[in-house]
Design an enzyme around this catalytic site. Structure first.
Site, PDB file in Angstrom:
ATOM      1  N   ASP A 116       0.860  -1.177   0.000  1.00  0.00           N
ATOM      2  CA  ASP A 116       0.000   0.000   0.000  1.00  0.00           C
ATOM      3  C   ASP A 116       0.899   1.230   0.000  1.00  0.00           C
ATOM      4  OD1 ASP A 116      -2.223   1.697   0.291  1.00  0.00           O
ATOM      5  OD2 ASP A 116      -2.141   1.606   2.467  1.00  0.00           O
ATOM      6  N   SER A 117       0.309   2.376  -0.297  1.00  0.00           N
ATOM      7  CA  SER A 117       1.059   3.628  -0.219  1.00  0.00           C
ATOM      8  C   SER A 117       1.390   3.997   1.227  1.00  0.00           C
ATOM      9  CB  SER A 117       0.243   4.753  -0.847  1.00  0.00           C
ATOM     10  OG  SER A 117      -1.024   4.813  -0.250  1.00  0.00           O
ATOM     11  N   CYS A 124      -4.001  -1.209  -2.185  1.00  0.00           N
ATOM     12  CA  CYS A 124      -4.106   0.249  -2.281  1.00  0.00           C
ATOM     13  C   CYS A 124      -4.975   0.517  -3.490  1.00  0.00           C
ATOM     14  CB  CYS A 124      -2.726   0.852  -2.488  1.00  0.00           C
ATOM     15  SG  CYS A 124      -2.721   2.603  -2.937  1.00  0.00           S
ATOM     16  N   ASN A 125      -6.118   1.136  -3.275  1.00  0.00           N
ATOM     17  CA  ASN A 125      -7.040   1.376  -4.377  1.00  0.00           C
ATOM     18  C   ASN A 125      -6.439   2.276  -5.438  1.00  0.00           C
ATOM     19  OD1 ASN A 125     -10.028   0.353  -3.826  1.00  0.00           O
ATOM     20  ND2 ASN A 125      -9.014   0.739  -1.886  1.00  0.00           N
ATOM     21  N   THR A 126      -5.637   3.253  -5.003  1.00  0.00           N
ATOM     22  CA  THR A 126      -5.068   4.184  -5.969  1.00  0.00           C
ATOM     23  C   THR A 126      -4.120   3.452  -6.912  1.00  0.00           C
ATOM     24  OG1 THR A 126      -5.288   5.959  -4.366  1.00  0.00           O
ATOM     25  CG2 THR A 126      -3.808   6.347  -6.199  1.00  0.00           C
ATOM     26  N   GLU A 175      -7.158   9.186  10.020  1.00  0.00           N
ATOM     27  CA  GLU A 175      -5.844   9.279  10.655  1.00  0.00           C
ATOM     28  C   GLU A 175      -5.875  10.165  11.895  1.00  0.00           C
ATOM     29  OE1 GLU A 175      -2.664   9.682   7.795  1.00  0.00           O
ATOM     30  OE2 GLU A 175      -3.158   7.672   7.055  1.00  0.00           O
ATOM     31  N   CYS A 181     -11.389   2.521  -0.619  1.00  0.00           N
ATOM     32  CA  CYS A 181     -10.127   3.005  -0.052  1.00  0.00           C
ATOM     33  C   CYS A 181      -9.915   2.211   1.225  1.00  0.00           C
ATOM     34  CB  CYS A 181     -10.227   4.501   0.251  1.00  0.00           C
ATOM     35  SG  CYS A 181      -8.829   5.144   1.203  1.00  0.00           S
ATOM     36  N   HIS A 207      -8.636   2.859   3.938  1.00  0.00           N
ATOM     37  CA  HIS A 207      -8.883   3.543   5.220  1.00  0.00           C
ATOM     38  C   HIS A 207     -10.354   3.465   5.644  1.00  0.00           C
ATOM     39  CE1 HIS A 207      -4.928   5.383   4.905  1.00  0.00           C
ATOM     40  NE2 HIS A 207      -5.127   6.088   5.985  1.00  0.00           N
TER      41      HIS A 207
END
Lengths: 269, 269
Positions: free
Chosen positions: A13-14, A76-78, A156, A188, A190
Site C-alpha cells: 500500500d502507499s 491500495c485502491n489508488t 488518521e 479506499c 482507510h
C-alpha cells in the site's frame, strides 16, 4: 509446488491503510506468512499523478519480488486503479490480486443489475477503474462515484465517530444516496474504520462493501487453485517494511491492524 | 554586488502552501525574480519523521543552490521546524530566512510579555520550534500550541467557509482560546486561506499572525542590508518547479498564489 507454498504473500500500500487487508488475510488465512510494504515516506498517493504513481508502484513491486513472495496483493485502491498493469507486467507468473477487482466482484454479487455507489480518493474515482471493472463483469449495473478526499485525514486523526466526520460523510454521500443505490463500495483501505458511522449515514437499505474481506476470500481461493496454500504447524510470520516511521505510526497502524504491530523495518530509498 | 543582485530568490516548500509566501514576496518585492520549488511528489511532510524530512530538505536546498539563488527562504513550517540547520549548513554565505523565525518575531512584536497561541502540523507543533524561537526573543511570553492536522486537507478541499471547517476549528482552538491568548500564529503556509473563518472563531480580541507577510518584510530588509536588492525596469521572472504535477495542482496553486501560475516545470527524482 510444496516448497513454493511456504513463501510469503506480499501485500502493499502507499501507507498503512493496506493493514486492513492484512487483518482480513490473517483471519481468513492464519497459516500464511505475510510481508507488508507501506510507502510511508511518500504517502498519500491519492493526489499524485498517474506517472508518479506508476514509478513508485514499480519500485515496490520489484522490492517484494526480491523477497520471494508467492503472490502479490495490491492493497491500495489508488495503485490498483492506475498501476495494476505495472505490477502484473513485472510479476510474471506470480499471481496478482488487487482490491478493486475484489471490490468490483463483491459489488456485482451483491446487486446484480442494480445500482452501486463507489467512494474513494480523487485519483481512484477519477480513474473510473471501479466502473470499468464492474461493467466488465455486468454491463447492466449502474455506478455512481464520489471522491471523498477528507476521509483519509479524518481516519488518521482518529475522528471515527465525530460530528465533523458525520457532517462530512453526509455532504459527500448526498448525491450518491440520491441515486438510491443498493450497495456502497468502500473504495479506499482507510474507509473500513468508518463503517459504523457510514452505516448510520447511508441507512439500513444500503449494503457496505468492504473489499478487504473480499480480497482475503479471493486470495484463499487463488492459493488453493494454484496449489500454493501453506499448511504448517508453526505460527505464521509477519514482516512490516516501510519507507519511513512517522509520528503516530504505531498507534495508527495498530488501529488498522487490530493487534500489535511488532517490529517494523525501515528501508532507505 | 550588483551582478549578484540580479539573481533570483529561492523559495521552497513541501508542496504548494509556500505559494502564500511567494504571493507576499511579489507584493512586497515586485522587482525580485523568484524560483519556487514544491516537493509535490512527496507532500505532505508534516506527518513524516525528522530524519526523512532532513534528507528531503537537503536535496531541495542543493537543487536551488544550483539555480544560483541569492537568498533561500524556507516557506514550509515543517522544514523550518526540524531542518533549518540542514539548509543553513549547505547554504554557506547565502542568507537563509524561514517562516518560523519570521512568525516568532512577529508574535513577540505583537504581544511582548503576553500570551501567544501557535497552530500548525503535528511535526511543527511537536518540534516545539515556535516556542523555542519565541522564548529566545522574549522569555516572558507564554506559548500555547495545538496541532491542527485536518486544516491542510480542508484547505485543499476548498472548504474555506464550510460548517465542517468551522466545527473543526472550534474543536482545535478551544484549549488555546481558553488560555486567553493575545495573538495566534498561523504556523503553516496553508492556514492564511482560512483567515476569514479563523477570525470569526477566535473573535476580535485575538490578533492573527500570518508569517507569509512577516517573511516578506524580513526578506526586503535582509536584501537591502546585504546590498542585494534588485533594481530593474524589466518585469520580474517567476519559475515554478515541482516534483509532480498532481490532480487539481493548477486550481489549488492559483488559489494560494492569487494569480495565474503560468508554466510549471517538473523535475524527476
Amino acid at each position: 509446488m510444496s516448497g513454493g507454498a511456504g513463501r510469503p504473500i506480499g501485500v502493499f500500500d502507499s501507507g498503512i491503510g493496506g493493514l486492513t487487508v492484512v487483518r482480513a488475510l490473517m483471519e481468513r488465512l492464519p497459516m500464511e506468512d505475510i510481508v507488508y510494504f507501506g510507502d510511508t515516506a511518500r504517502v498519500p498517493y491519492g493526489v499524485k499523478s498517474v506517472a508518479t504513481i506508476g514509478q513508485f508502484t514499480a519500485q515496490i513491486t520489484d522490492f517484494l519480488l526480491q523477497q520471494d513472495v508467492k503472490m502479490l496483493i495490491v492493497a491500495c485502491n489508488t495503485m490498483a486503479a492506475v498501476a495494476a498493469e505495472v505490477v502484473r507486467q513485472r510479476a510474471g507468473d506470480i499471481p496478482v490480486l488487487d482490491v478493486i477487482e475484489a471490490g468490483a466482484r463483491a459489488a456485482v454479487a451483491e446487486a446484480p443489475g442494480g445500482r452501486i455507489g463507489v467512494i474513494g480518493t480523487p485519483t481512484t474515482i477519477n480513474s473510473n477503474a471501479y466502473a470499468r471493472r464492474i461493467h466488465a463483469l455486468d454491463p447492466t449495473v449502474r455506478v455512481y462515484s464520489r471522491a471523498c478526499p477528507l476521509f483519509v485525514p479524518l481516519v488518521e486523526e482518529g475522528w471515527l465517530d465525530h460530528e465533523v466526520t458525520r457532517l462530512t460523510a453526509q455532504e459527500y454521500l448526498r448525491p450518491v444516496l440520491a441515486e438510491e443505490v443498493d450497495g456502497l463500495v468502500l473504495g479506499c483501505t482507510h474507509y473500513p474504520l468508518l463503517k459504523p458511522l457510514l452505516r448510520d449515514v447511508v441507512g439500513s437499505g444500503v449494503k457496505l462493501i468492504d473489499s478487504a474481506y473480499t480480497t482475503a476470500e479471493f486470495a484463499a481461493a487463488s492459493l488453493q487453485a494454484a496449489g500454493l496454500a501453506h499448511v504448517s504447524e508453526l505460527p505464521a510470520r509477519y514482516r512490516y517494511v516501510v519507507t519511513d516511521v512517522p509520528l503516530r505510526f504505531q498507534t495508527i497502524g495498530e488501529r488498522f491492524l487490530g493487534r500489535s504491530l511488532g517490529r517494523v523495518e525501515k528501508v532507505d530509498w
